[in-house]
Write a protein that holds these residues in place. Structure first.
Motif, mmCIF file in Angstrom:
data_model
loop_
_atom_site.group_PDB
_atom_site.id
_atom_site.type_symbol
_atom_site.label_atom_id
_atom_site.label_comp_id
_atom_site.label_asym_id
_atom_site.label_seq_id
_atom_site.Cartn_x
_atom_site.Cartn_y
_atom_site.Cartn_z
ATOM 1 N N PRO A 235 38.075 -56.137 44.462
ATOM 2 C CA PRO A 235 36.880 -55.310 44.681
ATOM 3 C C PRO A 235 37.173 -53.968 45.337
ATOM 4 O O PRO A 235 36.404 -53.018 45.173
ATOM 5 C CB PRO A 235 36.017 -56.189 45.602
ATOM 6 N N ASN A 236 38.289 -53.880 46.054
ATOM 7 C CA ASN A 236 38.618 -52.626 46.736
ATOM 8 C C ASN A 236 39.006 -51.511 45.764
ATOM 9 O O ASN A 236 39.105 -50.351 46.160
ATOM 10 C CB ASN A 236 39.748 -52.848 47.745
ATOM 11 N N GLN A 237 39.262 -51.859 44.501
ATOM 12 C CA GLN A 237 39.608 -50.862 43.489
ATOM 13 C C GLN A 237 38.375 -50.313 42.773
ATOM 14 O O GLN A 237 38.505 -49.570 41.807
ATOM 15 C CB GLN A 237 40.573 -51.460 42.456
ATOM 16 N N ALA A 238 37.191 -50.664 43.269
ATOM 17 C CA ALA A 238 35.962 -50.296 42.561
ATOM 18 C C ALA A 238 35.785 -48.783 42.457
ATOM 19 O O ALA A 238 35.384 -48.270 41.408
ATOM 20 C CB ALA A 238 34.751 -50.918 43.256
ATOM 21 N N ARG A 239 36.062 -48.043 43.523
ATOM 22 C CA ARG A 239 35.887 -46.581 43.477
ATOM 23 C C ARG A 239 36.809 -45.947 42.441
ATOM 24 O O ARG A 239 36.380 -45.110 41.636
ATOM 25 C CB ARG A 239 36.146 -45.987 44.853
ATOM 26 N N ALA A 240 38.080 -46.330 42.471
ATOM 27 C CA ALA A 240 39.034 -45.768 41.513
ATOM 28 C C ALA A 240 38.660 -46.145 40.085
ATOM 29 O O ALA A 240 38.741 -45.316 39.165
ATOM 30 C CB ALA A 240 40.452 -46.254 41.838
ATOM 31 N N MET A 241 38.219 -47.380 39.892
ATOM 32 C CA MET A 241 37.816 -47.832 38.565
ATOM 33 C C MET A 241 36.578 -47.077 38.090
ATOM 34 O O MET A 241 36.471 -46.717 36.901
ATOM 35 C CB MET A 241 37.539 -49.340 38.598
ATOM 36 N N ALA A 242 35.631 -46.829 38.991
ATOM 37 C CA ALA A 242 34.419 -46.102 38.620
ATOM 38 C C ALA A 242 34.750 -44.681 38.175
ATOM 39 O O ALA A 242 34.187 -44.179 37.185
ATOM 40 C CB ALA A 242 33.447 -46.087 39.793
ATOM 41 N N ARG A 243 35.656 -44.024 38.887
ATOM 42 C CA ARG A 243 36.061 -42.665 38.488
ATOM 43 C C ARG A 243 36.729 -42.677 37.121
ATOM 44 O O ARG A 243 36.470 -41.812 36.274
ATOM 45 C CB ARG A 243 37.000 -42.077 39.543
ATOM 46 N N PHE A 244 37.586 -43.664 36.897
ATOM 47 C CA PHE A 244 38.274 -43.762 35.602
ATOM 48 C C PHE A 244 37.278 -43.983 34.462
ATOM 49 O O PHE A 244 37.354 -43.319 33.416
ATOM 50 C CB PHE A 244 39.291 -44.902 35.651
ATOM 51 N N LEU A 245 36.342 -44.887 34.647
ATOM 52 C CA LEU A 245 35.371 -45.197 33.594
ATOM 53 C C LEU A 245 34.416 -44.042 33.344
ATOM 54 O O LEU A 245 34.023 -43.786 32.205
ATOM 55 C CB LEU A 245 34.596 -46.463 33.960
ATOM 56 N N ALA A 246 34.054 -43.335 34.409
ATOM 57 C CA ALA A 246 33.165 -42.177 34.235
ATOM 58 C C ALA A 246 33.849 -41.108 33.395
ATOM 59 O O ALA A 246 33.224 -40.489 32.521
ATOM 60 C CB ALA A 246 32.765 -41.620 35.595
ATOM 61 N N ASP A 247 35.140 -40.876 33.639
ATOM 62 C CA ASP A 247 35.877 -39.876 32.862
ATOM 63 C C ASP A 247 36.123 -40.341 31.430
ATOM 64 O O ASP A 247 36.080 -39.543 30.496
ATOM 65 C CB ASP A 247 37.223 -39.568 33.540
ATOM 66 N N ALA A 248 36.389 -41.634 31.258
ATOM 67 C CA ALA A 248 36.753 -42.148 29.933
ATOM 68 C C ALA A 248 35.553 -42.358 29.026
ATOM 69 O O ALA A 248 35.678 -42.272 27.805
ATOM 70 C CB ALA A 248 37.526 -43.464 30.081
#
Length: 401
Positions: A235-248
């Motif tokens: 769950p701690n990777q949620a911010r990084a994952m959100a940024r990646f998905l928003a860009d992709a």
């Protein structure tokens, strides 16, 4: 190394004092390890309580903003109106699912159609949040099936799952029919297939589940979905994952931290409190070692004076006292790490009637490497002052005392 032999001999010459020093360091390190493991365990528990039954990242259509139109054919500036009837939706959701399935950080995915509706039974009316999900993946985000207390989780074409509190309010049970009227004005008679109790009030009182295919005509969404919920392995990777998905994907990606700002603030404050306790533990260790070595240097002034009189350089004396601090810190830190780990394991094994640990402690996250390095370094730093004082002893004055 001769300096190491002399340092060891000095320590062994007064075993009771050395034992007390090592025990003091070990106790300080034990406290350091315990506090670190306890704070880590609390953070894990709070995170699991918040995210265990909700998504770590939510994907939604980008927010549409009214545009100001201007041009030679328009006498005045106009605003392009955004339709409020047509639901925003993710039309390319199958492609997004493929992207998510290929990502090793993702543990579960749930495409959904969400909206508001009312349940009508005779004169009783209740507003609910409807979640249309794939029947095969109903437990992807929240463990609904294991929480069913009446009926089963087989949604079918006209099935509905409701929470226990909602069922009590409306007097419903599995097998009964109820009228559902959505925010789009579409009505349909559905059958209560199951009643669940998760222990989370927001779910048990205000949420109802039906199949994705049943939700499409009810919310007039023949193709797309309104949101995609994503669970992560960490769950701690949620911010990084959100940024990646928003860009992709160009979708609006929201990590769970942004939906729980108060929790994140509490975790940060909790971490700072733990850090302060750890710092005070290290300070007490440094003060204890420094005071003991200062006393030792004073008592051994005559011995140091004799060595200096025989031509032993001050750097040798300096190394002897530094090595004493190093040995005390290293042995105490190793003993404290072992004791701290054993204490954490013992406390973790104490459970309540439900079988849960009384203390949410994480022995594997006790910060053992940090405790070992910081304590040893702190012990060496603590020995600098007495070491310098001993290395500058005047041989004549020391022998005469």
């Amino acid at each position: 190394m001769f300096a190491l032999k002399v340092a060891r001999r000095y320590l062994l010459s007064n075993p009771s004092q050395t034992l007390l020093l090592v025990a003091g360091v070990a106790i300080g390190v034990t406290v350091f390890v315990f506090i670190t493991a306890l704070i880590a365990g609390l953070a894990i528990l709070l995170t699991e309580q918040v995210t265990g039954k909700s998504a770590h990242v939510s994907l939604e259509p980008p927010t549409r903003i009214a545009r100001v139109l201007a041009g030679p054919d328009l006498p005045v500036e106009s605003v392009a109106l955004v339709s409020t009837f047509q639901r925003q939706q993710i039309r390319n959701w199958p492609m997004v699912l493929e992207l998510l399935r290929a990502d090793p950080r993702v543990s579960a995915i749930s495409p959904q159609i969400t909206g508001s509706a009312v349940l009508v039974k005779s004169e009783a009316v209740r507003t609910v949040s409807i979640v249309g999900v794939d029947p095969q993946g109903i437990d992807a985000i929240s463990p609904i099936s294991p929480s069913i207390i009446d009926g089963n989780g087989d949604l079918g074409a006209d099935g509905l799952l409701i929470g226990a509190r909602l069922a009590e309010d409306l007097g419903l049970s599995a097998g009964q029919s109820i009228l559902l009227r959505t925010e789009r004005g579409v009505e349909r008679q559905l059958t209560i297939k199951g009643v669940f109790r998760t222990g989370l009030q927001s779910l048990d009182e205000r949420v109802a589940f039906l199949s994705l295919q049943t939700a499409r005509p009810l919310f007039v969404l023949p193709d797309g979905v309104t949101n995609i919920e994503v669970k992560l392995k960490d769950p701690n990777q949620a911010r990084a994952m959100a940024r990646f998905l928003a860009d992709a994907t160009s979708l609006r990606a929201t990590p769970w931290q942004e939906k729980n700002v108060s929790l994140e603030g509490a975790l940060v404050a909790q971490g700072r409190t733990g850090s302060m306790i750890q710092v005070f533990s290290l300070i007490s260790i440094i003060i204890g070692i420094a005071s003991a070595l200062v006393l030792s240097a004073y008592r051994r002034r005559s011995e140091v004076g004799i060595m200096r009189a025989f031509g032993v350089p001050g750097s040798f004396i300096l190394w002897v006292f530094l090595l004493q601090g190093l040995l005390i810190g290293l042995v105490g830190a190793l003993l404290g790490c072992a004791t701290g780990y054993g204490l954490c394991i013992w406390l973790q094994g104490i459970t309540n009637a439900a079988g849960d640990s009384v203390l949410p402690i994480a022995p594997e996250r006790g910060g053992y490497a940090a405790a070992l390095v910081l304590t040893t370094l702190g012990a060496v730093i603590a020995s600098i002052l007495p070491a310098r004082a001993a290395s500058k002893v005047d041989p004549l004055e020391a022998i005469q005392q």
